[in-house]
Scaffold this motif. Structure first.
Motif, PDB file in Angstrom:
ATOM      1  N   GLN A  82       0.961  -1.350  -0.085  1.00 22.55           N
ATOM      2  CA  GLN A  82      -0.184  -0.146   0.197  1.00 22.55           C
ATOM      3  C   GLN A  82       1.266   1.485   0.164  1.00 22.55           C
ATOM      4  O   GLN A  82       0.718   2.391  -0.815  1.00 22.55           O
ATOM      5  N   ASP A  83       1.872   1.447   0.297  1.00 20.16           N
ATOM      6  CA  ASP A  83       2.513   2.529   0.715  1.00 20.16           C
ATOM      7  C   ASP A  83       3.051   2.699  -0.977  1.00 20.16           C
ATOM      8  O   ASP A  83       3.721   4.000  -0.722  1.00 20.16           O
ATOM      9  N   ASP A 130       1.047   4.466  -2.512  1.00 15.31           N
ATOM     10  CA  ASP A 130       0.358   5.777  -2.691  1.00 15.31           C
ATOM     11  C   ASP A 130       1.805   6.278  -2.778  1.00 15.31           C
ATOM     12  O   ASP A 130       1.629   7.907  -3.137  1.00 15.31           O
ATOM     13  N   ASP A 131       2.741   6.152  -3.069  1.00 13.22           N
ATOM     14  CA  ASP A 131       3.664   6.564  -3.540  1.00 13.22           C
ATOM     15  C   ASP A 131       3.696   7.120  -5.146  1.00 13.22           C
ATOM     16  O   ASP A 131       4.152   7.539  -5.767  1.00 13.22           O
ATOM     17  N   VAL A 190       0.635   7.833  -6.080  1.00  9.89           N
ATOM     18  CA  VAL A 190      -0.148   8.609  -5.757  1.00  9.89           C
ATOM     19  C   VAL A 190       0.819  10.415  -6.155  1.00  9.89           C
ATOM     20  O   VAL A 190       0.703  11.628  -5.861  1.00  9.89           O
ATOM     21  N   LYS A 191       1.518  10.097  -5.191  1.00 11.45           N
ATOM     22  CA  LYS A 191       2.232  11.387  -4.580  1.00 11.45           C
ATOM     23  C   LYS A 191       3.412  11.879  -6.198  1.00 11.45           C
ATOM     24  O   LYS A 191       3.538  13.271  -6.492  1.00 11.45           O
ATOM     25  N   LEU A 236      -3.271   0.329  -5.480  1.00  8.92           N
ATOM     26  CA  LEU A 236      -4.236   1.137  -6.456  1.00  8.92           C
ATOM     27  C   LEU A 236      -5.614   1.753  -6.719  1.00  8.92           C
ATOM     28  O   LEU A 236      -6.456   2.586  -6.342  1.00  8.92           O
ATOM     29  N   SER A 292      -7.811   1.240  -2.986  1.00  7.04           N
ATOM     30  CA  SER A 292      -7.516   2.997  -1.820  1.00  7.04           C
ATOM     31  C   SER A 292      -7.276   3.666  -2.958  1.00  7.04           C
ATOM     32  O   SER A 292      -8.457   5.187  -1.842  1.00  7.04           O
ATOM     33  N   HIS A 293      -7.522   4.344  -3.886  1.00  7.36           N
ATOM     34  CA  HIS A 293      -7.293   5.330  -4.426  1.00  7.36           C
ATOM     35  C   HIS A 293      -7.825   4.878  -6.303  1.00  7.36           C
ATOM     36  O   HIS A 293      -7.682   5.516  -7.206  1.00  7.36           O
ATOM     37  N   ARG A 312      -7.868   7.506  -9.263  1.00  2.00           N
ATOM     38  CA  ARG A 312      -6.566   7.856  -9.904  1.00  2.00           C
ATOM     39  C   ARG A 312      -6.088   7.247 -11.489  1.00  2.00           C
ATOM     40  O   ARG A 312      -5.178   7.599 -11.422  1.00  2.00           O
TER      41      ARG A 312
END
Length: 266
Positions: free
Chosen positions: A72-73, A76-77, A79-80, A105, A108-109, A112
């Protein structure tokens, strides 16, 4: 090409600008370097802006990882990186770890993500994958990075391709050893993959997904990909007869043809 760094993540944009255009983001496997996708770049940048980045802990990105560290990290990267480029969404093409991060992704998003391509990925750990990673962990802990890197092609490529590309692999080995992450970083990345399990949530992923696999993959059995494709609501499955875990490198022309066709499809 333009490049930048966001929260320690090094990224590149090829074939820009991005305004009003679909964008493809490429996410590499355990090695983490965006350079892995070199065999795909010409075919993709003819049609779309393409984002490359080095995973956290690898390449030109920071060597610091959050603790604990998870797939998950990794998602999230992504997305960044998209935020840094002002992208509302992107098509994601991920290899193994990068493909698993793409699945995370999607959960969670979901807003996106456009289309998703998962190359040699999985939704839960497989006994054979665990055996391979256990072997790599022992190599790293007991012998060190040089032995780990020297053994890497055995897991990635078909034997005949390794024989034909011996000189190339020797040169790459020296490069990979010189840039090898700290041992604790690589172990954290491996353990994140071994802990990844979204099997009970696959029906929540409604994006169009292409699952690609090779019949002779020594690291991720193709049955993982077939099972993944069968459980996703809107997935296509593509299996290659030859090429190993790294068939995007060993047979890029065949892979690129299917990749472009999927991304261009309505």
């Amino acid at each position: 090409m333009t490049s930048g760094v966001v929260d320690g993540l090094f990224y590149e944009l090829h074939g820009g600008p991005v305004a009003g255009r679909e964008v493809v983001l490429l996410s590499s496997g355990l090695g983490g370097s965006g350079a892995f996708w070199a065999p795909q770049m010409a075919a993709l940048t003819e049609r779309w802006p393409v984002v490359l980045y080095d995973h956290r802990g690898t390449g030109r990105s920071t060597r610091e990882l959050p603790s604990p560290y998870s797939v998950q990290d990794m998602a999230d990267d992504m997305v960044k990186v998209m935020d840094a480029l002002g992208l509302a969404k992107a098509h994601v093409v991920g290899h193994a770890a990068g493909g698993n991060a793409g699945l995370a992704l999607a959960l969670s998003h979901p807003d996106r993500l456009g289309k998703l391509v998962v190359v040699n990925g999985w939704s839960r750990p497989d006994p054979h994958i665990r055996r391979c990673f256990d072997t790599r962990i022992h190599l790293l802990n007991d012998t060190g990075p040089r032995a780990y890197v020297h053994a890497q092609p055995i897991f990635l490529y078909p034997a005949d391709w390794i024989s034909r590309n011996h000189t190339r692999l020797q040169a790459e080995e020296a490069h990979h050893v010189a840039g090898f992450p700290p041992r604790e970083v690589m172990l954290a990345r491996i353990n994140a993959l071994l802990a990844f399990d979204i099997d009970a949530r696959l029906d929540e992923i409604t994006h169009r997904v292409l699952i690609s696999a090779s019949a002779d993959d020594m690291l991720v059995p193709p049955l993982c990909s077939r099972r993944l494709a069968g459980r996703l609501p809107n997935a296509e499955f593509q299996q290659f007869a030859w090429g190993g875990h790294g068939f995007t490198v060993t047979d890029p022309e065949t892979f690129n043809e299917g990749l472009v066709k999927f991304l261009e499809g309505v």
